[in-house]
Scaffold this active site. Structure first.
Site, PDB file in Angstrom:
ATOM      1  N   HIS A   1       0.818  -1.217   0.000  1.00 38.65           N
ATOM      2  CA  HIS A   1       0.000   0.000   0.000  1.00 38.65           C
ATOM      3  C   HIS A   1       0.852   1.269   0.000  1.00 38.65           C
ATOM      4  CE1 HIS A   1      -2.317   3.230   2.016  1.00 38.65           C
ATOM      5  NE2 HIS A   1      -3.264   2.812   1.197  1.00 38.65           N
TER       6      HIS A   1
ATOM      7  N   ARG B   1      -7.566   0.801  -9.922  1.00 39.67           N
ATOM      8  CA  ARG B   1      -7.843  -0.073  -8.783  1.00 39.67           C
ATOM      9  C   ARG B   1      -9.057   0.438  -8.010  1.00 39.67           C
ATOM     10  NH1 ARG B   1      -1.890  -0.113  -8.359  1.00 39.67           N
ATOM     11  NH2 ARG B   1      -1.117  -2.249  -8.375  1.00 39.67           N
TER      12      ARG B   1
ATOM     13  N   ARG C   1     -10.730  -2.111 -12.807  1.00 42.55           N
ATOM     14  CA  ARG C   1     -10.549  -3.457 -12.294  1.00 42.55           C
ATOM     15  C   ARG C   1     -11.516  -3.696 -11.146  1.00 42.55           C
ATOM     16  NH1 ARG C   1      -5.225  -5.360  -9.430  1.00 42.55           N
ATOM     17  NH2 ARG C   1      -6.131  -4.256  -7.673  1.00 42.55           N
TER      18      ARG C   1
ATOM     19  N   GLU D   1      -2.663 -13.072 -13.543  1.00 44.70           N
ATOM     20  CA  GLU D   1      -1.903 -12.916 -12.299  1.00 44.70           C
ATOM     21  C   GLU D   1      -1.565 -14.242 -11.661  1.00 44.70           C
ATOM     22  OE1 GLU D   1      -3.347  -9.033 -10.125  1.00 44.70           O
ATOM     23  OE2 GLU D   1      -5.057 -10.248 -10.731  1.00 44.70           O
TER      24      GLU D   1
HETATM   25  C1  PEP Z   1      -0.542  -7.061 -10.029  1.00 44.44           C
HETATM   26  O1  PEP Z   1      -0.802  -8.030  -9.308  1.00 44.44           O
HETATM   27  O2  PEP Z   1       0.458  -7.002 -10.759  1.00 44.44           O
HETATM   28  C2  PEP Z   1      -1.440  -5.905 -10.034  1.00 44.44           C
HETATM   29  C3  PEP Z   1      -1.253  -4.905 -10.860  1.00 44.44           C
HETATM   30  O3  PEP Z   1      -2.445  -5.890  -9.101  1.00 44.44           O
HETATM   31  P1  PEP Z   1      -2.250  -5.460  -7.570  1.00 44.44           P
HETATM   32  O4  PEP Z   1      -0.884  -4.905  -7.408  1.00 44.44           O
HETATM   33  O5  PEP Z   1      -3.313  -4.493  -7.257  1.00 44.44           O
HETATM   34  O6  PEP Z   1      -2.441  -6.788  -6.876  1.00 44.44           O
HETATM   35 MG    MG Z   2      -2.734  -8.186  -8.417  1.00 41.90          MG
END
Ligand code: PEP
Ligand code: MG
Length: 763
Positions: free
Chosen positions: A402, A495, A542, A639
């Site tokens: 974060h 996000r 997303r 992912e």
């Molecule tokens: C990732 O997993 O690469 C991504 C962009 O999503 P997050 O960082 O929000 O999990």
């Molecule tokens: Mg991710």
């Protein structure tokens, strides 16, 4: 004043002439060669609205609209626009406009001069959507009747459905939003482009000039790769340049419209600007910069060997600490400094200040402007205090935690995963942190400004054109403008988590308490901030990826299950399919925004593992009336190794795009918890296994004609991006701080690929 020539307008007149009009007036008054013209002021619009009696009528319609009833909103917007277009402009007003137009023709010494007509917003601080017409530009308009017609079109554009919706949502009074209209002689440019009076990436005292053939629209809209020249402001020497293959140009068609045509063969690779012209431009840039007292982003054109300036605005995205024009610095050297804490460089830039250790949320008040926040791990409640800080240091976390994501978006230096900064650093002691290398030094000191700018500047819109689109990631809607200022081609990852965390209430609680409407409203308000700023560029929203540990702190979050490893647990689409009412609320919010005119939204589902999840997500979208692929682009994030290895099956079910989430893909491929600083050394997006999965995904997408993209942190690393361009990725979405570097890398690499082919074919 109703109609005023540029000569009588200055920069103080934004209220009546709008931003564009005031700017052109100011330049004209300063003696800068601006094509002549006049402004139909905001007062004229007002007079037209009141004298004709349509004002009350329109306000009545506006007062009755339920903006959440899309059909009604659209019908009312059409009705209002029609009222304006159909209302005769009283003679006293039209006479003034016609008189000004005739005077312009007389001045130029031609009959029925061709003009450009543009809306000019009167309150520059209001966002674009409150003036949907702000971007309206009508080129090659000829004759008094047409001028009147297009001025009226600009007025009507104030009432696009999107603009009404935005003003209502943000409590701007419709009756207080006015619009001015600029009418200016068309310059049939032989060559045109943009000039930044200092290097927009580094603040260096070197002008960056981009030019191509024909009207400037080709360069400004990004339809062409222009020539690029760097000219030293001190010596007027061209220090660097590159000549591009300029394929298209804009010119006036015989019927007066602007059209895109192919650049004649002999001009395609010909240098656009001579040394003399570059000197003339650079000198002009210096004059304008001196006049305004700050670096400027300008538009220029040459017509019959005469230089015209068409626009000038400050380069707002330059780091404020950059003293333009000075390359000297009282730099301290780092060698004799003592490193007191080490961690991971999470957001680049150097920052110095007093340490404030935050152990509890109620201690945030002690952070004053410029302090260094030191904490175990940041939470969304800390964002206002993070904004006041000049640097952030955390004990925990990896480069995708974060603190790292938010700091990069805010442009604040950040070091994460130090393990023990909250214990080692002393309250109120002075430290300097290097957010690139992940180091914290004792004491407060300065480093070379040039380097600092390089690292922390959010770079200005330098319209380098790449075939591979370069987009930007957004996690905090309030940072959308900053993200847009990078010149990104859209948002490759929006996000949702931060939107929900700042709402303070768990989304499931909204649903349980029967407050779905409230949840939809929060989502709409947040998404709107991004899709509006970027409109019409695409924004991939997303769907919520809610890890149980992060959502625990919310009101209603006490019911979150305790998981041994939340990263492997109940998050992403698997969770949303279990709690499908939340997913439905998200889709409903998007559907409503689409209906308000925001057609630039796409949907992306995270953490898919099996094609069945995609199928179910699409069914839920259909249930709320959003038809994937027909109404809206629908794609997945890759992912998990499962998604990368089975991408063909997802393609078969139907996706418009697949975006590589390498933060998760790396952690799942290598079995390395991305948030655990103890194993941060084992985390590498460049592990051959990860690279194989990435390459496989892109190749399969290329074969199937599906768009491929990347939005994980690896997409912000130029040396990785090079490889992806070579494999054939369609777009790359980087963090705000990395967009310009990534774009340059993509541009250079694309050129290299072309060159390789050309060289091979010669052999
Ligand atoms: C990732 O997993 O690469 C991504 C962009 O999503 P997050 O960082 O929000 O999990
Ligand atoms: Mg991710």
């Amino acid at each position: 004043m109703y109609v005023e020539r540029f000569e009588n307008i200055s920069k103080e007149d934004v209220g009546i002439a709008g931003g564009k009009g005031a700017n052109l007036g100011e330049l004209t008054q300063t003696g800068i060669p601006v094509p002549p013209g006049f402004v139909v002021t905001a007062e004229t619009y007002n007079k037209f609205m009141t004298d004709t009696g349509i004002f009350n009528n329109i306000m009545d319609i506006l007062n009755r609209i339920d903006i959440n009833n899309t059909k009604e909103l659209q019908q009312s917007a059409e009705k209002i626009k029609k009222i304006i277009i159909d209302t005769h402009i009283p003679e006293d007003i039209s006479a003034l406009i016609i008189e000004a137009y005739n005077a312009l023709c007389q001045n130029i010494g031609e009959e029925d001069v061709l003009v450009a007509i543009r809306s000019s917003a009167t309150a520059e601080d209001l966002p674009e959507a409150s003036f949907a017409g702000q971007q309206d530009t009508f080129l090659n308009i000829q004759g008094p009747e047409n001028v009147i017609e297009y001025v009226r079109k600009c007025w009507a554009s104030l009432f696009e459905a999107r603009a009404i919706f935005y003003r209502e949502e943000n409590n701007f009074e419709h009756s207080k939003v006015y619009i001015a209209v600029v009418v200016q002689e068309m310059v049939e440019a032989e060559k045109a482009g943009v000039m930044f009076t200092v290097n927009p990436s580094t603040g260096e005292d070197v002008a960056l000039i981009e030019g191509s053939w024909g009207l400037g629209e080709a360069v400004v809209s990004g339809s062409v790769t222009p020539d690029t020249y760097y000219v030293d402001n001190k010596t007027n020497e061209v220090v660097n340049f590159s000549i591009a293959d300029k394929k298209v140009m804009f010119e006036k068609s015989p019927t007066g419209e602007t059209k895109q045509v192919d650049v004649p063969k002999k001009l395609r690779n010909k240098r656009v600007l001579s040394e003399d012209e570059l000197v003339e431009l650079t000198e002009m840039g210096k004059r304008i910069q001196n006049h305004y007292g700050s670096p400027q982003d300008t538009e220029w054109a040459f017509y019959e060997n005469t230089l015209y300036m068409l626009q000038s605005r400050p380069i707002t995205t330059l780091d404020e600490s950059a003293e333009f024009g000075s390359s000297e610095s009282e730099a301290d050297s780092l060698e004799d400094k003592e490193i007191i804490v080490k961690g991971l460089g999470a957001s680049p830039g150097m920052a110095s200040g007093s340490v404030k250790i935050i152990r509890k949320i109620d201690e945030l008040d002690k952070i004053q402007e410029g302090d260094i926040m030191v904490t175990t791990m940041t939470t969304p409640d800390m964002v206002p205090a993070m904004k006041r800080s000049s640097g952030i240091i955390t004990d925990e976390g990896g480069i995708t935690c974060h603190a790292a994501i938010i700091s990069r978006e805010l442009g604040i230096s950040c070091v994460v995963g130090t393990g023990n900064a909250t214990e080692i650093l002393k309250e109120n002691s002075k430290v300097t942190l290097d957010g690139k290398k992940g180091l914290v030094f004792e004491g407060e000191f300065k480093i070379a400004e040039e380097k600092q700018n390089e690292q922390t500047t959010v770079q200005a819109t330098a319209p380098t054109i790449t075939v591979t689109e370069v987009k930007v990631n957004v996690s905090m809607p309030e940072a959308a403008k900053k993200a847009f200022a990078t010149g990104a081609d859209g948002v490759g990852l929006l996000r949702t988590e931060h939107m929900m965390l700042t709402a303070g209430v768990h989304p499931n609680k909204f649903i349980k308490d029967g407050r779905e409407d409230e949840l939809i409203k929060i989502l709409m308000e947040n998404i709107l901030k991004v899709v509006d700023v970027f409109y019409p560029k695409p924004v991939w929203y997303r769907t919520l990826d809610a890890p149980t540990d992060e959502f625990k702190t919310l009101d209603g979050g006490e019911n979150e299950p305790h998981e041994h490893n939340p990263m492997l647990g109940w998050r992403g689409i698997r969770r949303e399919l279990d709690q499908s009412d939340i997913l439905k609320a998200e889709f409903k919010a998007i559907k409503k925004l689409r209906e308000q005119g925001y057609t630039n939204i796409g949907i992306m589902v995270p953490l898919v593992q099996s094609p069945d999840e995609l199928k179910k997500a699409k069914e839920i979208a259909e249930e709320v009336g959003l038809r994937p692929h027909k109404d809206i682009d629908f794609g997945i994030m890759v992912e998990t190794p499962a998604a990368a290895l089975c991408i063909e099956e997802f393609i078969e079910i139907g996706i418009d795009f697949a975006s590589l989430g390498t933060n998760d893909l790396t952690q799942y491929t290598l079995a390395v918890d991305r948030n655990n600083e103890l194993v941060a050394k084992n985390y590498s997006e460049e592990h051959p296994a990860v690279l194989k999965l990435i390459a496989r995904t892109i190749k399969k997408c290329v074969e199937a004609g599906v768009k491929s993209s990347i939005c994980g942190q690896a997409g912000s690393k130029p040396h990785i991006v090079e490889k992806l361009v070579e494999i054939g990725i369609s777009s790359v979405s980087a963090n705000t701080d990395a967009v310009t570097d990534v774009r340059h890398t993509v541009a250079r690499y694309e050129q290299k690929l072309l060159l390789d082919v050309a060289r091979k074919s010669k052999k």
